[in-house]
Design a protein around this motif. Structure first.
Motif, PDB file in Angstrom:
ATOM      1  N   GLU A 136      12.310 -10.252  -9.962  1.00  0.00           N
ATOM      2  CA  GLU A 136      12.541 -11.679  -9.892  1.00  0.00           C
ATOM      3  C   GLU A 136      11.290 -12.414  -9.424  1.00  0.00           C
ATOM      4  O   GLU A 136      10.969 -13.487  -9.900  1.00  0.00           O
ATOM      5  CB  GLU A 136      13.690 -11.936  -8.915  1.00  0.00           C
ATOM      6  N   ARG A 137      10.606 -11.772  -8.479  1.00  0.00           N
ATOM      7  CA  ARG A 137       9.433 -12.414  -7.886  1.00  0.00           C
ATOM      8  C   ARG A 137       8.290 -11.423  -7.779  1.00  0.00           C
ATOM      9  O   ARG A 137       8.488 -10.306  -7.295  1.00  0.00           O
ATOM     10  CB  ARG A 137       9.741 -12.857  -6.466  1.00  0.00           C
ATOM     11  N   PRO A 138       7.109 -11.837  -8.165  1.00  0.00           N
ATOM     12  CA  PRO A 138       5.950 -10.966  -7.962  1.00  0.00           C
ATOM     13  C   PRO A 138       5.553 -10.920  -6.480  1.00  0.00           C
ATOM     14  O   PRO A 138       6.038 -11.707  -5.674  1.00  0.00           O
ATOM     15  CB  PRO A 138       4.857 -11.626  -8.793  1.00  0.00           C
ATOM     16  N   ALA A 139       4.695  -9.984  -6.148  1.00  0.00           N
ATOM     17  CA  ALA A 139       4.189  -9.871  -4.780  1.00  0.00           C
ATOM     18  C   ALA A 139       2.672  -9.750  -4.838  1.00  0.00           C
ATOM     19  O   ALA A 139       2.113  -9.383  -5.869  1.00  0.00           O
ATOM     20  CB  ALA A 139       4.780  -8.631  -4.104  1.00  0.00           C
ATOM     21  N   ILE A 140       2.032 -10.079  -3.731  1.00  0.00           N
ATOM     22  CA  ILE A 140       0.591  -9.818  -3.612  1.00  0.00           C
ATOM     23  C   ILE A 140       0.420  -8.654  -2.640  1.00  0.00           C
ATOM     24  O   ILE A 140       0.918  -8.700  -1.520  1.00  0.00           O
ATOM     25  CB  ILE A 140      -0.182 -11.049  -3.101  1.00  0.00           C
ATOM     26  N   ALA A 141      -0.267  -7.606  -3.117  1.00  0.00           N
ATOM     27  CA  ALA A 141      -0.506  -6.435  -2.266  1.00  0.00           C
ATOM     28  C   ALA A 141      -1.943  -6.452  -1.769  1.00  0.00           C
ATOM     29  O   ALA A 141      -2.871  -6.699  -2.539  1.00  0.00           O
ATOM     30  CB  ALA A 141      -0.239  -5.159  -3.057  1.00  0.00           C
ATOM     31  N   ALA A 142      -2.111  -6.212  -0.483  1.00  0.00           N
ATOM     32  CA  ALA A 142      -3.453  -6.148   0.111  1.00  0.00           C
ATOM     33  C   ALA A 142      -3.726  -4.724   0.573  1.00  0.00           C
ATOM     34  O   ALA A 142      -2.795  -3.971   0.880  1.00  0.00           O
ATOM     35  CB  ALA A 142      -3.547  -7.096   1.305  1.00  0.00           C
ATOM     36  N   ILE A 143      -4.990  -4.368   0.616  1.00  0.00           N
ATOM     37  CA  ILE A 143      -5.361  -3.055   1.143  1.00  0.00           C
ATOM     38  C   ILE A 143      -5.819  -3.253   2.576  1.00  0.00           C
ATOM     39  O   ILE A 143      -6.656  -4.103   2.866  1.00  0.00           O
ATOM     40  CB  ILE A 143      -6.463  -2.426   0.282  1.00  0.00           C
ATOM     41  N   TRP A 144      -5.220  -2.479   3.460  1.00  0.00           N
ATOM     42  CA  TRP A 144      -5.390  -2.685   4.909  1.00  0.00           C
ATOM     43  C   TRP A 144      -6.121  -1.471   5.481  1.00  0.00           C
ATOM     44  O   TRP A 144      -5.625  -0.347   5.332  1.00  0.00           O
ATOM     45  CB  TRP A 144      -3.989  -2.809   5.510  1.00  0.00           C
ATOM     46  N   PRO A 145      -7.259  -1.672   6.124  1.00  0.00           N
ATOM     47  CA  PRO A 145      -7.950  -0.519   6.725  1.00  0.00           C
ATOM     48  C   PRO A 145      -7.164   0.025   7.917  1.00  0.00           C
ATOM     49  O   PRO A 145      -6.651  -0.755   8.727  1.00  0.00           O
ATOM     50  CB  PRO A 145      -9.283  -1.111   7.195  1.00  0.00           C
ATOM     51  N   THR A 146      -7.034   1.340   8.001  1.00  0.00           N
ATOM     52  CA  THR A 146      -6.273   1.929   9.110  1.00  0.00           C
ATOM     53  C   THR A 146      -7.087   3.059   9.734  1.00  0.00           C
ATOM     54  O   THR A 146      -8.121   3.461   9.209  1.00  0.00           O
ATOM     55  CB  THR A 146      -4.943   2.540   8.625  1.00  0.00           C
ATOM     56  N   LEU A 147      -6.587   3.588  10.845  1.00  0.00           N
ATOM     57  CA  LEU A 147      -7.275   4.701  11.509  1.00  0.00           C
ATOM     58  C   LEU A 147      -7.234   5.951  10.638  1.00  0.00           C
ATOM     59  O   LEU A 147      -8.065   6.843  10.791  1.00  0.00           O
ATOM     60  CB  LEU A 147      -6.630   4.985  12.866  1.00  0.00           C
ATOM     61  N   ARG A 148      -6.271   6.026   9.709  1.00  0.00           N
ATOM     62  CA  ARG A 148      -6.185   7.197   8.842  1.00  0.00           C
ATOM     63  C   ARG A 148      -6.824   6.955   7.485  1.00  0.00           C
ATOM     64  O   ARG A 148      -6.871   7.857   6.665  1.00  0.00           O
ATOM     65  CB  ARG A 148      -4.723   7.615   8.655  1.00  0.00           C
ATOM     66  N   GLY A 149      -7.303   5.773   7.222  1.00  0.00           N
ATOM     67  CA  GLY A 149      -7.922   5.469   5.933  1.00  0.00           C
ATOM     68  C   GLY A 149      -7.544   4.059   5.499  1.00  0.00           C
ATOM     69  O   GLY A 149      -8.025   3.082   6.050  1.00  0.00           O
ATOM     70  N   GLU A 150      -6.658   3.983   4.519  1.00  0.00           N
ATOM     71  CA  GLU A 150      -6.214   2.679   4.051  1.00  0.00           C
ATOM     72  C   GLU A 150      -4.722   2.717   3.753  1.00  0.00           C
ATOM     73  O   GLU A 150      -4.192   3.751   3.369  1.00  0.00           O
ATOM     74  CB  GLU A 150      -6.960   2.291   2.755  1.00  0.00           C
ATOM     75  N   SER A 151      -4.072   1.583   3.946  1.00  0.00           N
ATOM     76  CA  SER A 151      -2.681   1.438   3.537  1.00  0.00           C
ATOM     77  C   SER A 151      -2.558   0.207   2.664  1.00  0.00           C
ATOM     78  O   SER A 151      -3.465  -0.615   2.610  1.00  0.00           O
ATOM     79  CB  SER A 151      -1.758   1.303   4.750  1.00  0.00           C
ATOM     80  N   ILE A 152      -1.424   0.114   1.988  1.00  0.00           N
ATOM     81  CA  ILE A 152      -1.124  -1.057   1.164  1.00  0.00           C
ATOM     82  C   ILE A 152      -0.064  -1.871   1.900  1.00  0.00           C
ATOM     83  O   ILE A 152       0.904  -1.304   2.409  1.00  0.00           O
ATOM     84  CB  ILE A 152      -0.613  -0.617  -0.219  1.00  0.00           C
ATOM     85  N   VAL A 153      -0.278  -3.175   1.982  1.00  0.00           N
ATOM     86  CA  VAL A 153       0.715  -4.058   2.601  1.00  0.00           C
ATOM     87  C   VAL A 153       1.120  -5.113   1.576  1.00  0.00           C
ATOM     88  O   VAL A 153       0.260  -5.742   0.962  1.00  0.00           O
ATOM     89  CB  VAL A 153       0.162  -4.727   3.873  1.00  0.00           C
TER      90      VAL A 153
END
Lengths: 363, 363
Positions: A136-153
């Motif tokens: 129904e609705r698109p989303a915007i995903a960002a890449i987040w730097p973490t202590l283990r590497g990167e995550s997607i938010v």
């Protein structure tokens, strides 16, 4: 050197459509960013949309890039402060932003990138590409730097508010993106909430949690609720939330990182001893600066549309724009769009057809 | 040394009621924290609620503190993982947490402090003290370190969701707290939102913004919308948001600060040169560490009740607990409660009676 003359080569090249007029600086930064990506990814080709005189003037200094690019003239450029409705009215069909997105729709490019204003780009992307059947609705995903590497938010600001089903859709799409980007077979997913106990938090989030647990998907591993401080620890590969909270969390983290950086700079220049220490440790500080460089993880990925669009920060430089282009390249090369399609299909098949699931149960 | 024998002294001393059983460590940490505050604020006196044997054993080693304290025996201690309803059932009237809060209600103490679990403490505080006449829901206010000093952020998790009127109430109460704590005559207030333009963001937030602008209060200066990255920059003295977003923003900032700290430690211990640099700059690093020490700003202030209650982090040490006690001391000494009362009265008088205001307009 026109590799597009050869069908074999064309199948292997990656065509990125670029809104050359987007961002605070327009063609000079955008085109310099394209050149940086071309050096890194020789198989990339560009469709550059915008004012051909302005683009041509910059391209003249970059013959290699010119040979790997095709310029398509547009008479309209969307301003950074245009309202979405304004942008659609003035720019539909003819602006560099619209035509860069449209190139994905008509199959001329595999992915589109713009540093133009987020609201206008999202409005045009929705209008031009339309959402996927079950979304129904698109989303915007960002890449987040973490202590283990990167995550997607996600979502970090496409829309305000999301019901449980939309949060589950975000989880499925975020999982597909994690597989495309991090090459993890079954990424872990957390729902952003307050308090890690099942009884706490927002109703929609609790319901989405129950739905994800019941769905028991093979494409993602649902890991329960996460809190704000779990994001940077890299507790899960994908953090799911609605756009208002996601946007505020992202900006708060960016602001805090800058704030600590300011404290550090102030501390290191206050005394002679600190300055001497800084001199010896300058390589370490440079590494730290590189690690925290926001240009490295530039790019918000629009998910849930019939095609991938990447939003670059408007104020970034050539290096930052190249990061957004590289993200676009990876997303297209690793077939994000078909992963999303098939993951959504799997999910909906399981929901309505599989193993005696009762779709009414959660409503 | 019993200064409470003297009425003159009693009027000048500050009585803090303390839940001695709260927190991960109970009496040893709580009482050591009280001792630290007594050294800093010789005019403070304590009502210590909890198991008198356990408290007595610790107090025996602190004769000065013992002379400044009165122990009130309680047979029940609320566990850190008790649910609020459970805590209320088991602890109402007799737990150390309840009685510490009740001491404020009956006038034995000016302010209460507990490191016990947040949900239980909020439930008991609401049940025992009740909300102020015009307030529907209390808020928890946190102190946020910024590049300009400190700001107040509320609500950081008392309740999920807030309508426009509740956000306005938070603004008025946060303003009163800023005046009490920072001694600013007319603190600036921002509403946390996404996008700084008037047209963007959450409906409730936009309505609250219009209400605050129209109210044109003398006690606070409404400064419009702020975004996540504005908080740490100290753009306004008070940042107002609902509890879900506020809690996630706060924890995200704490997590990011820890994350950058980890990066820094790793960078400084990786090479010999970095270690040499660290050696020279160790005073600077110590100052930085002190600046980022979460113990310094420990304490969430419950606002909107008939009395002030401070929640300390459960896992803190004596120094951290002393910070929460000091915050309680300052809030009571600077008469936070009467400031809140009079500011709320001013606001409601203006809303319904002043200058031809039309209360219906915003509904």
């Amino acid at each position: 050197m026109h590799s597009t003359d050869n069908w074999q080569d064309m199948a292997q090249t990656m065509m990125i459509s670029v809104d050359a007029m987007g961002g605070d600086h327009g063609p000079p930064v955008v085109i310099a960013g394209c050149e940086q990506l071309l050096l890194r990814r020789p198989d990339v080709r560009f469709l550059l949309f915008g004012d051909e005189t302005a683009i041509g003037a910059v391209l003249a200094a970059h013959p290699k890039l010119a040979a790997a690019s095709e310029v398509r003239h547009c008479t309209v450029a969307i301003a950074m402060d245009d309202k979405p409705s304004q942008a659609l009215r003035a720019g539909r069909g003819k602006s560099s932003m619209w035509r860069a997105v449209d190139a994905v729709k008509i199959g001329d490019a595999q992915v589109a990138v713009s540093a133009g204003n987020t609201g206008a780009l999202m409005a045009m992307s929705k209008f031009c590409l339309r959402t996927l059947p079950s979304i129904e609705r698109p989303a915007i995903a960002a890449i987040w730097p973490t202590l283990r590497g990167e995550s997607i938010v996600l979502d970090v600001g496409a829309t305000i508010g999301a019901d449980a089903q939309q949060l589950v859709d975000f989880a499925v799409m975020g999982g597909a993106m994690a597989r495309a980007l991090f090459h993890i077979e079954r990424p872990s997913i957390g729902l952003l909430n307050i308090g890690a106990e099942e009884v706490k938090g927002l109703d929609e989030v609790r319901t989405a949690g129950a739905m994800l647990r019941d769905a028991n998907l093979t494409t993602i591993a649902y890991g329960g609720f996460v809190e704000g401080d779990d994001i940077g620890q890299g507790k899960v590969d994908v953090v799911v939330t609605e756009g208002f909270v996601g946007n505020i969390a992202l900006k708060t983290a960016e602001g805090t990182a800058r704030q600590v950086g300011s404290y550090l700079r102030a501390a290191m220049s206050r005394t002679l001893m600190a300055k001497i220490g800084y001199f010896f440790a300058r390589d370490a500080f440079n590494r730290l600066r590189a690690k925290m460089d926001p240009r490295k993880l530039n790019g918000g990925v629009f998910l849930g549309l019939n095609g991938i669009v990447i939003k670059s920060h408007g104020g970034t430089d050539a290096e930052g724009f190249a990061s957004a282009l590289d993200l676009a390249y990876q997303m297209a090369r690793n077939d994000l769009q078909s992963k999303i399609r098939s993951d959504l299909e799997d999910y909906h098949r399981g929901k309505f057809g599989g193993l005696g699931a009762e779709p009414e149960r959660m409503s």
